[in-house]
Design a protein around this motif. Structure first.
Motif: not given
Lengths: 212, 104
Positions: A14-31
């Motif tokens: 899906g869609k991820v919107t962040a206003e802060t720092d973000l660390t991705v170690d998993g799986h993101v499919d979308g935006q």
């Protein structure tokens, strides 16, 4: 907690919107977009476009990366997609397949518009008269007339634009304008000479008579 | 540190699946399925059905909550939806509107 983490076992579709720092170690499919920094860890798989201030990639990304501030591909990064940022760093060991663009997206269209506007302004003003004096211009201008109509081609013929603009009334002027302009100017040069002295003589006599 | 932390400035619209703990302090819309514990913090807003091992609700949750073990509705928590869990606690000060099914 101003930092967020998507851990290794987490999948987001899906869609991820962040206003802060973000660390991705998993799986993101979308935006994925953030107004802060995004760090993509070595075990992460991101199948989306990523937009952030600073992006540091050490994992797999399939999508376009847009960093407003900087972009860094670490050793172990595998990116398939276009990469755009004012500052881009690619460490040895990083894999990238895509376009790399470090130009400021707001600057590139500006010079193009500037050249177009100046090219348009020239033929409308004084150069139009100068072009008429050049008898060779009408022949070349007629050939360039179709080029003027297409806005995209105006860039190249910009120096010639004044000539084309001079004959600006393309349809009617192509055939008759050159001859008319040539005759008018030559006739203007010749015709006034004989007419003026006669009139002047008459006016002088007339003024003398009137004064009396 | 294998917990997924969805911080206060994060908004997720979609399906979230995790094998580990998830802590939500931001906004989550969609579905949430976790094989571990789920914690919704005080400023978290979850508009999704939650399926997890255990769920602790301290924020606003709108959706059905299904837990294989337990559900804890903490003080300050607001839940609108059905609960299906073997164990349930509702703290003093919590707000709850829905059905409860403890026959798992």
């Amino acid at each position: 907690m101003s930092e967020s983490t998507i851990s290794a076992g987490c999948t987001i579709v899906g869609k991820v919107t962040a206003e802060t720092d973000l660390t991705v170690d998993g799986h993101v499919d979308g935006q994925l977009s953030s107004t802060g920094n995004v760090t993509i860890g070595s075990g992460a798989t991101v199948k989306s476009d990523v937009t952030a201030e600073r992006i540091e990639v050490a994992g797999a990304v399939r999508g376009d990366l847009r960093g407003r501030d900087a972009l860094l591909l670490e050793d172990g990064a595998r990116v398939v997609g276009d990469v755009t940022a004012p500052t881009i760093g690619i460490r040895p060991g990083a894999l990238l397949r895509g376009r790399v663009d470090t130009t400021d997206p707001g600057a590139s269209p500006a010079p193009a518009r500037a050249t177009r506007s100046t090219a348009r302004e020239e033929p409308k003003t004084a150069p139009a008269r100068r072009a008429a004096a050049r008898k060779s211009s009408p022949s070349t201008s007629s050939s360039k007339a179709p080029a003027k109509k297409k806005a995209t081609k105006r860039k190249a013929p910009s120096p010639v634009m004044p000539k084309a603009g001079r004959t600006g009334k393309k349809t009617a002027s192509k055939k008759s304008a050159p001859s008319k302009r040539a005759t008018k100017k030559t006739s203007r040069k010749k015709a006034p000479a004989p007419v003026v002295p006669a009139l002047k003589k008459r006016t002088k006599k007339a003024s003398k008579r009137r004064s009396r | 540190m294998a917990a997924t932390v969805i911080g206060q400035g994060i908004t997720i619209e979609g399906e979230v699946t995790s094998e580990d703990e998830v802590v939500v302090s931001g906004v989550l819309r969609g579905t949430l399925n976790v094989e571990g514990p789920v914690t919704v913090e005080g400023d978290g807003v979850v508009e999704a059905d939650i399926g997890a091992h255990s769920v602790a609700i301290g924020g606003a949750v709108t959706g059905n909550v299904t837990a294989s073990e337990r559900v804890d509705l903490l003080a300050g928590g607001r839940l609108v939806g059905d609960v299906k869990a073997a164990r349930l606690t509702i703290a003093d000060g919590a707000s709850f509107k829905g059905n409860v099914d403890m026959d798992v």
